[in-house]
Design a protein around this motif. Structure first.
Motif, PDB file in Angstrom:
ATOM      1  N   THR A  31       0.827  -1.203   0.000  1.00 12.41           N
ATOM      2  CA  THR A  31       0.000   0.000   0.000  1.00 12.41           C
ATOM      3  C   THR A  31       0.861   1.253   0.000  1.00 12.41           C
ATOM      4  OG1 THR A  31      -0.141  -0.211   2.389  1.00 12.41           O
ATOM      5  CG2 THR A  31      -1.980  -1.058   1.107  1.00 12.41           C
ATOM      6  N   TRP A  32       0.204   2.310  -0.291  1.00 16.55           N
ATOM      7  CA  TRP A  32       0.848   3.617  -0.389  1.00 16.55           C
ATOM      8  C   TRP A  32       1.526   4.003   0.916  1.00 16.55           C
ATOM      9  CZ3 TRP A  32       0.444   8.294   2.065  1.00 16.55           C
ATOM     10  CH2 TRP A  32       0.942   9.409   1.394  1.00 16.55           C
ATOM     11  N   ARG A  33       2.696   4.589   0.775  1.00 16.59           N
ATOM     12  CA  ARG A  33       3.380   5.091   1.968  1.00 16.59           C
ATOM     13  C   ARG A  33       3.745   6.552   1.761  1.00 16.59           C
ATOM     14  NH1 ARG A  33       7.622   0.326   3.694  1.00 16.59           N
ATOM     15  NH2 ARG A  33       6.120  -1.358   3.744  1.00 16.59           N
ATOM     16  N   LYS A  34       3.928   7.198   2.875  1.00 11.57           N
ATOM     17  CA  LYS A  34       4.181   8.631   2.813  1.00 11.57           C
ATOM     18  C   LYS A  34       5.456   8.944   2.026  1.00 11.57           C
ATOM     19  CE  LYS A  34       4.020  12.718   5.705  1.00 11.57           C
ATOM     20  NZ  LYS A  34       3.976  13.213   7.087  1.00 11.57           N
ATOM     21  N   LYS A  35       6.442   8.056   2.157  1.00 10.40           N
ATOM     22  CA  LYS A  35       7.709   8.298   1.464  1.00 10.40           C
ATOM     23  C   LYS A  35       7.553   8.199  -0.045  1.00 10.40           C
ATOM     24  CE  LYS A  35       9.335   3.525   1.612  1.00 10.40           C
ATOM     25  NZ  LYS A  35      10.427   2.631   2.075  1.00 10.40           N
ATOM     26  N   TRP A  36       6.438   7.596  -0.484  1.00 14.09           N
ATOM     27  CA  TRP A  36       6.195   7.464  -1.924  1.00 14.09           C
ATOM     28  C   TRP A  36       5.220   8.528  -2.438  1.00 14.09           C
ATOM     29  CZ3 TRP A  36       5.274   1.615  -0.937  1.00 14.09           C
ATOM     30  CH2 TRP A  36       6.486   0.960  -0.896  1.00 14.09           C
ATOM     31  N   SER A  37       4.940   9.506  -1.620  1.00 16.33           N
ATOM     32  CA  SER A  37       3.919  10.482  -1.995  1.00 16.33           C
ATOM     33  C   SER A  37       4.277  11.202  -3.294  1.00 16.33           C
ATOM     34  CB  SER A  37       3.742  11.499  -0.866  1.00 16.33           C
ATOM     35  OG  SER A  37       4.983  12.145  -0.617  1.00 16.33           O
ATOM     36  N   ARG A  38       5.564  11.337  -3.540  1.00 15.41           N
ATOM     37  CA  ARG A  38       5.973  12.065  -4.752  1.00 15.41           C
ATOM     38  C   ARG A  38       6.209  11.132  -5.934  1.00 15.41           C
ATOM     39  NH1 ARG A  38      10.344  16.691  -2.885  1.00 15.41           N
ATOM     40  NH2 ARG A  38       8.918  17.949  -1.625  1.00 15.41           N
ATOM     41  N   THR A  39       6.653   9.935  -5.646  1.00 16.41           N
ATOM     42  CA  THR A  39       7.062   9.023  -6.720  1.00 16.41           C
ATOM     43  C   THR A  39       6.144   7.813  -6.837  1.00 16.41           C
ATOM     44  OG1 THR A  39       8.546   7.878  -5.202  1.00 16.41           O
ATOM     45  CG2 THR A  39       9.467   9.700  -6.456  1.00 16.41           C
ATOM     46  N   TRP A  40       4.924   7.933  -6.351  1.00 17.14           N
ATOM     47  CA  TRP A  40       4.024   6.774  -6.331  1.00 17.14           C
ATOM     48  C   TRP A  40       3.794   6.219  -7.735  1.00 17.14           C
ATOM     49  CZ3 TRP A  40       2.581   2.925  -3.738  1.00 17.14           C
ATOM     50  CH2 TRP A  40       1.398   2.237  -4.019  1.00 17.14           C
ATOM     51  N   ASP A  41       3.716   7.076  -8.732  1.00 15.55           N
ATOM     52  CA  ASP A  41       3.483   6.606 -10.097  1.00 15.55           C
ATOM     53  C   ASP A  41       4.637   5.746 -10.605  1.00 15.55           C
ATOM     54  OD1 ASP A  41       1.054   7.800 -10.254  1.00 15.55           O
ATOM     55  OD2 ASP A  41       1.786   9.615 -11.208  1.00 15.55           O
ATOM     56  N   GLU A  42       5.831   5.997 -10.083  1.00 11.68           N
ATOM     57  CA  GLU A  42       6.997   5.254 -10.562  1.00 11.68           C
ATOM     58  C   GLU A  42       7.310   4.040  -9.709  1.00 11.68           C
ATOM     59  OE1 GLU A  42      10.009   8.146 -10.460  1.00 11.68           O
ATOM     60  OE2 GLU A  42       8.901   9.597 -11.647  1.00 11.68           O
ATOM     61  N   VAL A  43       6.663   3.947  -8.584  1.00 13.78           N
ATOM     62  CA  VAL A  43       6.954   2.841  -7.669  1.00 13.78           C
ATOM     63  C   VAL A  43       6.433   1.532  -8.242  1.00 13.78           C
ATOM     64  CG1 VAL A  43       6.495   1.884  -5.382  1.00 13.78           C
ATOM     65  CG2 VAL A  43       6.952   4.322  -5.639  1.00 13.78           C
ATOM     66  N   ARG A  44       7.294   0.544  -8.333  1.00 20.57           N
ATOM     67  CA  ARG A  44       6.896  -0.766  -8.842  1.00 20.57           C
ATOM     68  C   ARG A  44       7.251  -1.886  -7.866  1.00 20.57           C
ATOM     69  NH1 ARG A  44       5.794  -0.220 -14.236  1.00 20.57           N
ATOM     70  NH2 ARG A  44       6.630   1.624 -15.243  1.00 20.57           N
ATOM     71  N   TYR A  45       8.025  -1.558  -6.863  1.00 13.82           N
ATOM     72  CA  TYR A  45       8.500  -2.596  -5.962  1.00 13.82           C
ATOM     73  C   TYR A  45       8.171  -2.237  -4.523  1.00 13.82           C
ATOM     74  CZ  TYR A  45      11.015  -3.399 -10.230  1.00 13.82           C
ATOM     75  OH  TYR A  45      11.313  -3.595 -11.538  1.00 13.82           O
ATOM     76  N   SER A  59       9.885  -2.832  -1.899  1.00 18.08           N
ATOM     77  CA  SER A  59      11.016  -2.466  -1.055  1.00 18.08           C
ATOM     78  C   SER A  59      12.248  -2.260  -1.919  1.00 18.08           C
ATOM     79  CB  SER A  59      11.286  -3.567  -0.016  1.00 18.08           C
ATOM     80  OG  SER A  59      11.619  -4.763  -0.677  1.00 18.08           O
ATOM     81  N   LYS A  60      13.260  -1.712  -1.296  1.00 24.75           N
ATOM     82  CA  LYS A  60      14.518  -1.515  -2.015  1.00 24.75           C
ATOM     83  C   LYS A  60      15.130  -2.845  -2.428  1.00 24.75           C
ATOM     84  CE  LYS A  60      16.045   2.922  -0.184  1.00 24.75           C
ATOM     85  NZ  LYS A  60      17.080   3.589   0.629  1.00 24.75           N
ATOM     86  N   ALA A  61      14.956  -3.836  -1.571  1.00 23.26           N
ATOM     87  CA  ALA A  61      15.531  -5.153  -1.849  1.00 23.26           C
ATOM     88  C   ALA A  61      14.976  -5.703  -3.157  1.00 23.26           C
ATOM     89  CB  ALA A  61      15.225  -6.098  -0.704  1.00 23.26           C
ATOM     90  N   CYS A  62      13.677  -5.614  -3.342  1.00 27.31           N
ATOM     91  CA  CYS A  62      13.066  -6.115  -4.568  1.00 27.31           C
ATOM     92  C   CYS A  62      13.538  -5.293  -5.770  1.00 27.31           C
ATOM     93  CB  CYS A  62      11.545  -6.057  -4.448  1.00 27.31           C
ATOM     94  SG  CYS A  62      10.857  -7.361  -3.411  1.00 27.31           S
ATOM     95  N   ARG A  63      13.674  -4.027  -5.558  1.00 29.40           N
ATOM     96  CA  ARG A  63      14.124  -3.171  -6.649  1.00 29.40           C
ATOM     97  C   ARG A  63      15.553  -3.532  -7.068  1.00 29.40           C
ATOM     98  NH1 ARG A  63      14.055   3.421  -6.428  1.00 29.40           N
ATOM     99  NH2 ARG A  63      14.544   3.820  -8.595  1.00 29.40           N
ATOM    100  N   ARG A  64      16.383  -3.824  -6.095  1.00 30.37           N
ATOM    101  CA  ARG A  64      17.774  -4.179  -6.398  1.00 30.37           C
ATOM    102  C   ARG A  64      17.856  -5.533  -7.093  1.00 30.37           C
ATOM    103  NH1 ARG A  64      21.399  -2.690  -1.098  1.00 30.37           N
ATOM    104  NH2 ARG A  64      21.309  -0.434  -1.280  1.00 30.37           N
ATOM    105  N   ARG A  65      17.015  -6.451  -6.650  1.00 29.68           N
ATOM    106  CA  ARG A  65      17.105  -7.805  -7.185  1.00 29.68           C
ATOM    107  C   ARG A  65      16.579  -7.904  -8.612  1.00 29.68           C
ATOM    108  NH1 ARG A  65      14.882 -10.674  -1.685  1.00 29.68           N
ATOM    109  NH2 ARG A  65      16.721 -10.281  -0.446  1.00 29.68           N
ATOM    110  N   THR A  66      15.868  -6.897  -9.046  1.00 29.40           N
ATOM    111  CA  THR A  66      15.354  -6.926 -10.403  1.00 29.40           C
ATOM    112  C   THR A  66      16.396  -6.343 -11.362  1.00 29.40           C
ATOM    113  OG1 THR A  66      13.146  -6.562  -9.519  1.00 29.40           O
ATOM    114  CG2 THR A  66      13.445  -6.238 -11.882  1.00 29.40           C
ATOM    115  N   PRO A  67      16.788  -7.106 -12.363  1.00 33.93           N
ATOM    116  CA  PRO A  67      17.785  -6.620 -13.310  1.00 33.93           C
ATOM    117  C   PRO A  67      17.330  -5.362 -14.024  1.00 33.93           C
ATOM    118  CG  PRO A  67      17.390  -8.973 -13.598  1.00 33.93           C
ATOM    119  CD  PRO A  67      16.356  -8.456 -12.649  1.00 33.93           C
ATOM    120  N   ALA A  68      18.278  -4.558 -14.430  1.00 32.43           N
ATOM    121  CA  ALA A  68      17.941  -3.301 -15.101  1.00 32.43           C
ATOM    122  C   ALA A  68      17.178  -3.568 -16.392  1.00 32.43           C
ATOM    123  CB  ALA A  68      19.224  -2.526 -15.389  1.00 32.43           C
TER     124      ALA A  68
END
Ligand SMILES: [Zn+2]
Length: 75
Positions: free
Chosen positions: A43-57, A59-68
């Motif tokens: 669910t939405w978090r305050k830290k994503w208030s600006r970048t919610w449209d770009e958020v796909r993961y 957590s950071k861990a999932c974002r890192r584990r996904t290849p570019a």
């Protein structure tokens, strides 16, 4: 069971028989997404208030584990 002399016992039994109603607080007003890596909903978090449209993961861990490369193709 037509006895009326055990009214107090019956009353106490009734009080015990009524279960406490748990309050469910649903965060339905917040948007949710599914993590592109682990597939879990988050669910939405305050830290994503600006970048919610770009958020796909979730957590950071999932974002890192996904290849570019995969990240580019998901757009
Ligand atoms: Zn994830």
């Amino acid at each position: 069971m037509a006895a009326s002399s055990h009214a107090s016992v019956a009353a106490s039994w009734q009080m015990r028989h009524v279960p406490p109603v748990p309050r469910r607080v649903q965060k339905a007003d917040r948007p949710a997404k599914t993590c592109a890596h682990c597939g879990r909903p988050f669910t939405w978090r305050k830290k994503w208030s600006r970048t919610w449209d770009e958020v796909r993961y979730c957590s950071k861990a999932c974002r890192r584990r996904t290849p570019a490369l995969a990240r580019k193709e998901t757009g």
